[in-house]
Design an enzyme around this catalytic site. Sequence first.
Site, PDB file in Angstrom:
ATOM      1  N   GLY A   1       0.851  -1.186   0.064  1.00  0.00           N
ATOM      2  CA  GLY A   1      -0.018  -0.133  -0.028  1.00  0.00           C
ATOM      3  C   GLY A   1       0.915   1.287   0.203  1.00  0.00           C
ATOM      4  O   GLY A   1       0.453   2.306   0.725  1.00  0.00           O
TER       5      GLY A   1
ATOM      6  N   GLY B   1      -1.190   7.896   0.831  1.00  0.00           N
ATOM      7  CA  GLY B   1      -1.362   7.864   2.345  1.00  0.00           C
ATOM      8  C   GLY B   1      -0.009   7.634   3.146  1.00  0.00           C
ATOM      9  O   GLY B   1       0.872   7.943   2.908  1.00  0.00           O
ATOM     10  N   ILE B   2      -0.456   6.655   4.262  1.00  0.00           N
ATOM     11  CA  ILE B   2       0.525   6.480   5.389  1.00  0.00           C
ATOM     12  C   ILE B   2       1.751   5.489   4.336  1.00  0.00           C
ATOM     13  O   ILE B   2       3.028   5.668   4.794  1.00  0.00           O
ATOM     14  CB  ILE B   2      -0.059   5.504   6.246  1.00  0.00           C
ATOM     15  CG1 ILE B   2      -1.223   6.477   6.891  1.00  0.00           C
ATOM     16  CG2 ILE B   2       1.154   4.949   7.399  1.00  0.00           C
ATOM     17  CD1 ILE B   2      -2.219   5.655   7.853  1.00  0.00           C
ATOM     18  N   GLY B   3       1.299   4.580   3.784  1.00  0.00           N
ATOM     19  CA  GLY B   3       2.285   3.853   3.009  1.00  0.00           C
ATOM     20  C   GLY B   3       3.354   4.633   2.049  1.00  0.00           C
ATOM     21  O   GLY B   3       4.560   4.504   2.138  1.00  0.00           O
TER      22      GLY B   3
ATOM     23  N   SER C   1      -5.249  -0.414  13.714  1.00  0.00           N
ATOM     24  CA  SER C   1      -5.953   0.592  13.983  1.00  0.00           C
ATOM     25  C   SER C   1      -6.544   0.646  15.461  1.00  0.00           C
ATOM     26  O   SER C   1      -7.081  -0.387  15.852  1.00  0.00           O
ATOM     27  CB  SER C   1      -7.154   1.001  13.239  1.00  0.00           C
ATOM     28  OG  SER C   1      -8.055   2.027  13.297  1.00  0.00           O
TER      29      SER C   1
ATOM     30  N   TYR D   1     -14.374  -3.612   9.341  1.00  0.00           N
ATOM     31  CA  TYR D   1     -13.188  -3.179   9.319  1.00  0.00           C
ATOM     32  C   TYR D   1     -12.387  -3.221  10.769  1.00  0.00           C
ATOM     33  O   TYR D   1     -11.494  -3.574  10.786  1.00  0.00           O
ATOM     34  CB  TYR D   1     -13.268  -1.558   8.912  1.00  0.00           C
ATOM     35  CG  TYR D   1     -12.154  -0.734   9.121  1.00  0.00           C
ATOM     36  CD1 TYR D   1     -11.195  -1.201   8.154  1.00  0.00           C
ATOM     37  CD2 TYR D   1     -11.909   0.098  10.259  1.00  0.00           C
ATOM     38  CE1 TYR D   1      -9.963  -0.176   8.196  1.00  0.00           C
ATOM     39  CE2 TYR D   1     -10.647   0.701   9.951  1.00  0.00           C
ATOM     40  CZ  TYR D   1      -9.603   0.587   9.269  1.00  0.00           C
ATOM     41  OH  TYR D   1      -8.442   1.397   9.581  1.00  0.00           O
TER      42      TYR D   1
END
Length: 283
Positions: free
Chosen positions: A14, A18-20, A143, A169
Site C-alpha cells: 500500500g 497515504g501512510i504507505g 488501527s 473494518y
Amino acid sequence: MSENTTPRLAIISGCTSGIGFATALGLARLGWHVVGIARSPSRGQRMTEVVRAQSGNPHVSFHAADLSLVRETQAIGRRLRALYPQVDLLINNAGGIFTKRTETAEGFETTFALNHLGYQTLTGELIPALAAAPAARIVNVASAAHHGAILQLDDLQAMQGRYHGWRQYQHTKLMNVLFTRALAARLPATMQTYGLHPGFVATQFGSSAAAPWRWLLRAMMLVALRPADAARGVLTVALHAPPALSGSYYDRGRLATPSPEAQRDDLAEALWQQTEALIAQVI
Ligand SMILES: NC(=O)c1ccc[n+]([C@@H]2O[C@H](COP(=O)([O-])OP(=O)(O)OC[C@H]3O[C@@H](n4cnc5c(N)ncnc54)[C@H](OP(=O)(O)O)[C@@H]3O)[C@@H](O)[C@H]2O)c1
C-alpha cells in the site's frame, strides 16, 4: 536496529498513497532500498518517481499486485523473495474499508481478504527472506478502531446478520493486532513484529466508500494528521521498538495497550490456525 548502516531493504504494501507512501519516502530519505506493492502500475510509477526525486535515493521500486487475492499475494511474495533474498523490514499496510459486502474472485469477504489474509499471506511468503537478514522486523498497520471489536471465530467474513462496513473494518483491525501476537510467538530471536495505530490520518482511506460515509470521512480528515506525521510514528516503531517488546502494540509511535480482546492468546492462536487453513484451501 540503527538507521545508518545502509542499504537495507524494506517492502511496504500500500505504498502509492497515504501512510504507505509517506513511510516509503521516509525510509528512502534514510537511505533504505524501498520496494513498494500496490495495485495500480501508474500510481506505482508515480510513487517511484516522486520518492526518488524527493529523497535523492534511486533505490526505489514498485511491484503491482492485488493483495486481496491470496494467489496473487503468494505470487508477488515468491517473486520478491527471489529478487531480494534478504529483506530487513516488511510493513504490512495495504488496507481499506468497504461499505457494501463483496467477495473477491476467490470467494473471501473483501475487507477480511485485504486487511487480514493479505497480511498473513505476504508475511508467510517473505519469512525466508526476513530470516536471512541479521535482524528483521515486520510492522503491521492496525488501527485504534479495533477497540470495542469482539471477534466471532465462526463469522470472520461477516456472513451472519446484516453487513456493517465499519464493524467489519474494526474486526479486521483487531485481527491485525492478534496476528502480530501470534506471529511474535513464532519468530526466531533475529526477528520482531509490532502492531500499530498510525493516528487518524488524512489519506485516500474510505474514498471508494458509499456517499454518506465518504463525505463524513472527508470532513473528519480536515482535522486529521498529515501522512508524513503518521509515517514518523511508523518509522519509530519499525526502527526503534525494543526487541523485547516484540508482539506489542503502539499508538502513534508510543507503546500502548490494545483492547482486552486483542490481548487474548487463545483468540490469536485460533485466528492464526483458521487463517492458515483458509490460505491452504486456495493453494
Ligand atoms: N487513514 C487513517 O486514519 C487510518 C487510521 C488507522 C489505520 N489506518 C490503516 O492504514 C493503512 C493505510 O491506509 P491509508 O489511510 O494510508 O489509506 P490509502 O491512502 O487509501 O492507502 C491505501 C494503500 O493501499 C493500496 N491498496 C488498496 N487496496 C489494495 C489491494 N487490493 N492490493 C494492494 N494494494 C492495495 C492502495 O494502492 P492502490 O489503490 O494503488 O492499490 C494504497 O497504496 C490501512 O491498513 C488502514 O487500515 C488508517
